[in-house]
Design a protein around this motif. Structure first.
Motif, PDB file in Angstrom:
ATOM      1  N   MET A   1       0.746  -0.960  -0.300  1.00  0.00           N
ATOM      2  CA  MET A   1      -0.242  -0.174   0.084  1.00  0.00           C
ATOM      3  C   MET A   1       1.020   1.154  -0.018  1.00  0.00           C
ATOM      4  SD  MET A   1      -3.546   0.249   2.659  1.00  0.00           S
ATOM      5  CE  MET A   1      -2.621   1.822   3.618  1.00  0.00           C
ATOM      6  N   GLU A   2       0.145   2.627  -0.739  1.00  0.00           N
ATOM      7  CA  GLU A   2       1.360   3.274  -1.305  1.00  0.00           C
ATOM      8  C   GLU A   2       0.035   5.135  -0.710  1.00  0.00           C
ATOM      9  OE1 GLU A   2       4.881   4.668  -3.915  1.00  0.00           O
ATOM     10  OE2 GLU A   2       3.228   3.142  -4.194  1.00  0.00           O
ATOM     11  N   LEU A   3       0.948   5.649  -0.058  1.00  0.00           N
ATOM     12  CA  LEU A   3      -0.080   6.988   0.157  1.00  0.00           C
ATOM     13  C   LEU A   3       1.547   8.220  -0.248  1.00  0.00           C
ATOM     14  CD1 LEU A   3      -1.768   9.032   0.411  1.00  0.00           C
ATOM     15  CD2 LEU A   3      -0.328   8.735   3.486  1.00  0.00           C
ATOM     16  N   LEU A   4       0.292   8.833  -1.452  1.00  0.00           N
ATOM     17  CA  LEU A   4       1.456   9.771  -2.635  1.00  0.00           C
ATOM     18  C   LEU A   4       0.781  11.259  -2.066  1.00  0.00           C
ATOM     19  CD1 LEU A   4       2.368   7.414  -5.462  1.00  0.00           C
ATOM     20  CD2 LEU A   4       3.834   8.350  -3.769  1.00  0.00           C
ATOM     21  N   SER A   5       2.021  11.836  -2.724  1.00  0.00           N
ATOM     22  CA  SER A   5       1.065  13.209  -2.926  1.00  0.00           C
ATOM     23  C   SER A   5       1.536  14.104  -3.953  1.00  0.00           C
ATOM     24  CB  SER A   5       0.906  14.431  -1.388  1.00  0.00           C
ATOM     25  OG  SER A   5       0.368  15.926  -1.990  1.00  0.00           O
ATOM     26  N   SER A   6       1.051  14.214  -4.893  1.00  0.00           N
ATOM     27  CA  SER A   6       1.172  15.511  -6.283  1.00  0.00           C
ATOM     28  C   SER A   6       1.958  16.472  -5.951  1.00  0.00           C
ATOM     29  CB  SER A   6       0.322  15.338  -6.854  1.00  0.00           C
ATOM     30  OG  SER A   6      -0.850  16.249  -6.150  1.00  0.00           O
ATOM     31  N   VAL A   7       1.565  17.178  -4.347  1.00  0.00           N
ATOM     32  CA  VAL A   7       2.680  18.671  -3.958  1.00  0.00           C
ATOM     33  C   VAL A   7       3.773  18.393  -3.658  1.00  0.00           C
ATOM     34  CG1 VAL A   7       0.192  19.838  -5.027  1.00  0.00           C
ATOM     35  CG2 VAL A   7       0.941  18.782  -1.948  1.00  0.00           C
ATOM     36  N   PHE A   8       3.849  17.161  -2.779  1.00  0.00           N
ATOM     37  CA  PHE A   8       5.670  17.414  -1.686  1.00  0.00           C
ATOM     38  C   PHE A   8       6.224  15.875  -2.029  1.00  0.00           C
ATOM     39  CE2 PHE A   8       2.343  15.934   1.500  1.00  0.00           C
ATOM     40  CZ  PHE A   8       3.308  15.030   2.365  1.00  0.00           C
ATOM     41  N   ALA A   9       7.398  15.655  -2.439  1.00  0.00           N
ATOM     42  CA  ALA A   9       7.570  14.209  -2.220  1.00  0.00           C
ATOM     43  C   ALA A   9       8.140  13.397  -0.819  1.00  0.00           C
ATOM     44  CB  ALA A   9       9.356  14.553  -2.890  1.00  0.00           C
ATOM     45  N   PRO A  10       7.763  12.403  -0.995  1.00  0.00           N
ATOM     46  CA  PRO A  10       8.638  11.945  -0.076  1.00  0.00           C
ATOM     47  C   PRO A  10       9.434  12.063   1.238  1.00  0.00           C
ATOM     48  CG  PRO A  10       7.495   9.884  -1.278  1.00  0.00           C
ATOM     49  CD  PRO A  10       8.250  11.346  -2.115  1.00  0.00           C
ATOM     50  N   GLY A  11       8.935  12.873   2.023  1.00  0.00           N
ATOM     51  CA  GLY A  11      10.637  13.432   2.944  1.00  0.00           C
ATOM     52  C   GLY A  11      10.589  15.054   2.677  1.00  0.00           C
ATOM     53  N   GLY A  12      10.090  15.208   1.515  1.00  0.00           N
ATOM     54  CA  GLY A  12      10.273  16.682   0.926  1.00  0.00           C
ATOM     55  C   GLY A  12       9.345  17.732   1.641  1.00  0.00           C
ATOM     56  N   GLU A  13       9.462  18.926   1.507  1.00  0.00           N
ATOM     57  CA  GLU A  13       8.404  20.425   1.774  1.00  0.00           C
ATOM     58  C   GLU A  13       7.362  20.218   1.212  1.00  0.00           C
ATOM     59  OE1 GLU A  13       9.425  24.738   3.616  1.00  0.00           O
ATOM     60  OE2 GLU A  13      11.073  23.588   2.064  1.00  0.00           O
ATOM     61  N   LEU A  14       6.832  20.481   2.536  1.00  0.00           N
ATOM     62  CA  LEU A  14       5.085  21.127   2.410  1.00  0.00           C
ATOM     63  C   LEU A  14       5.346  22.350   2.045  1.00  0.00           C
ATOM     64  CD1 LEU A  14       3.601  19.510   5.054  1.00  0.00           C
ATOM     65  CD2 LEU A  14       3.012  19.486   3.242  1.00  0.00           C
ATOM     66  N   PRO A  15       4.669  22.818   0.337  1.00  0.00           N
ATOM     67  CA  PRO A  15       4.632  23.767   0.300  1.00  0.00           C
ATOM     68  C   PRO A  15       3.971  24.757   1.066  1.00  0.00           C
ATOM     69  CG  PRO A  15       3.888  22.033  -1.308  1.00  0.00           C
ATOM     70  CD  PRO A  15       4.075  22.098  -0.395  1.00  0.00           C
ATOM     71  N   GLN A  16       3.867  26.039   0.724  1.00  0.00           N
ATOM     72  CA  GLN A  16       3.568  26.925   1.960  1.00  0.00           C
ATOM     73  C   GLN A  16       2.163  27.445   2.025  1.00  0.00           C
ATOM     74  OE1 GLN A  16       4.457  31.064   1.415  1.00  0.00           O
ATOM     75  NE2 GLN A  16       4.993  31.189   3.095  1.00  0.00           N
ATOM     76  N   ARG A  17       1.327  27.023   0.997  1.00  0.00           N
ATOM     77  CA  ARG A  17      -0.125  26.645   0.584  1.00  0.00           C
ATOM     78  C   ARG A  17      -1.053  26.390   1.394  1.00  0.00           C
ATOM     79  NH1 ARG A  17      -3.608  28.326  -2.841  1.00  0.00           N
ATOM     80  NH2 ARG A  17      -5.728  27.096  -3.100  1.00  0.00           N
ATOM     81  N   TYR A  18      -0.233  25.086   2.358  1.00  0.00           N
ATOM     82  CA  TYR A  18      -0.908  24.426   2.792  1.00  0.00           C
ATOM     83  C   TYR A  18      -0.425  24.186   4.159  1.00  0.00           C
ATOM     84  CZ  TYR A  18      -1.559  22.297  -1.856  1.00  0.00           C
ATOM     85  OH  TYR A  18      -1.207  21.935  -3.409  1.00  0.00           O
ATOM     86  N   THR A  19       0.299  25.407   4.425  1.00  0.00           N
ATOM     87  CA  THR A  19       0.940  26.117   5.726  1.00  0.00           C
ATOM     88  C   THR A  19      -0.154  27.037   6.327  1.00  0.00           C
ATOM     89  OG1 THR A  19       2.145  27.548   5.623  1.00  0.00           O
ATOM     90  CG2 THR A  19       2.816  25.345   5.734  1.00  0.00           C
ATOM     91  N   CYS A  20      -0.241  27.468   7.799  1.00  0.00           N
ATOM     92  CA  CYS A  20      -0.580  28.986   8.817  1.00  0.00           C
ATOM     93  C   CYS A  20      -0.033  29.835   7.708  1.00  0.00           C
ATOM     94  CB  CYS A  20      -0.032  28.862   9.942  1.00  0.00           C
ATOM     95  SG  CYS A  20       1.789  29.307  10.357  1.00  0.00           S
ATOM     96  N   GLU A  21       0.856  29.827   6.665  1.00  0.00           N
ATOM     97  CA  GLU A  21       1.442  30.674   6.261  1.00  0.00           C
ATOM     98  C   GLU A  21       1.020  31.223   5.121  1.00  0.00           C
ATOM     99  OE1 GLU A  21       5.492  31.889   7.296  1.00  0.00           O
ATOM    100  OE2 GLU A  21       5.705  30.292   7.315  1.00  0.00           O
ATOM    101  N   GLY A  22       0.069  30.675   4.490  1.00  0.00           N
ATOM    102  CA  GLY A  22      -0.862  29.773   3.239  1.00  0.00           C
ATOM    103  C   GLY A  22      -2.891  30.048   3.340  1.00  0.00           C
ATOM    104  N   PRO A  23      -3.269  29.636   2.755  1.00  0.00           N
ATOM    105  CA  PRO A  23      -4.219  29.965   2.786  1.00  0.00           C
ATOM    106  C   PRO A  23      -4.824  28.371   3.853  1.00  0.00           C
ATOM    107  CG  PRO A  23      -4.420  29.415   0.159  1.00  0.00           C
ATOM    108  CD  PRO A  23      -2.517  29.801   1.323  1.00  0.00           C
TER     109      PRO A  23
END
Length: 156
Positions: A1-23
């Motif tokens: 079983m695998e879980l992936l995201s199109s906006v960050f790589a495994p171990g990579g940085e979450l884009p600001q958009r998905y944080t309190c510093e963005g929307p």
């Protein structure tokens, strides 16, 4: 079983958009390779580095979801509704919603943990992480994990 995201790589940085510093919208997620017999999925997103990665004191829960339909293939994120049947539990802000990364100090790790379950959990209306983990005991067929990091941008 695998879980992936199109906006960050495994171990990579979450884009600001998905944080309190963005929307502060949830990132899109995709899953694949679910085991036979999967009736529902549950998701827990937490940060074991709170409040300071150098001296962590607790695990902060950012998102809890129960009864996701396996056939959905993922979560659209971006503020869109959950797939039919999925329900959000309570995060550590006491909200039934995504609460994005907002680390007070340092670079934190955010663990997206997806569980394939052999049943649905209709008795859980808005579970906390602890309530969900207790209800899942004996029902987990497989687990997948995706980890992303985030550190607040320096003040300008």
């Amino acid at each position: 079983m695998e879980l992936l995201s199109s906006v960050f790589a495994p171990g990579g940085e979450l884009p600001q958009r998905y944080t309190c510093e963005g929307p502060d919208v949830a990132p899109p997620l995709q899953w694949k390779g679910l085991p036979a017999g999967t009736s529902s999925l549950a998701l827990i997103v937490d940060d074991p580095d709170a409040p300071d990665p150098a001296r962590p004191q607790r695990t902060w829960v950012h998102w809890v979801i129960v009864d996701l339909p396996p056939e959905a293939g993922g979560l659209a994120g971006e503020g869109q509704a959950l797939p039919s049947g999925g329900r959000q539990g309570l995060n550590d802000w006491k909200r039934a919603a995504w609460g994005g990364p907002c680390p007070p100090i340092g670079r934190h790790r955010y663990f997206f943990k997806l569980y394939a379950l052999d049943c649905k959990l209709p008795q859980l209306a808005q579970p906390t992480k602890a309530e969900l983990e207790q209800a899942m005991q004996g029902h987990v067929l497989a687990q997948a994990e995706l980890m992303g990091t985030y550190q607040k941008q320096a003040a300008h």
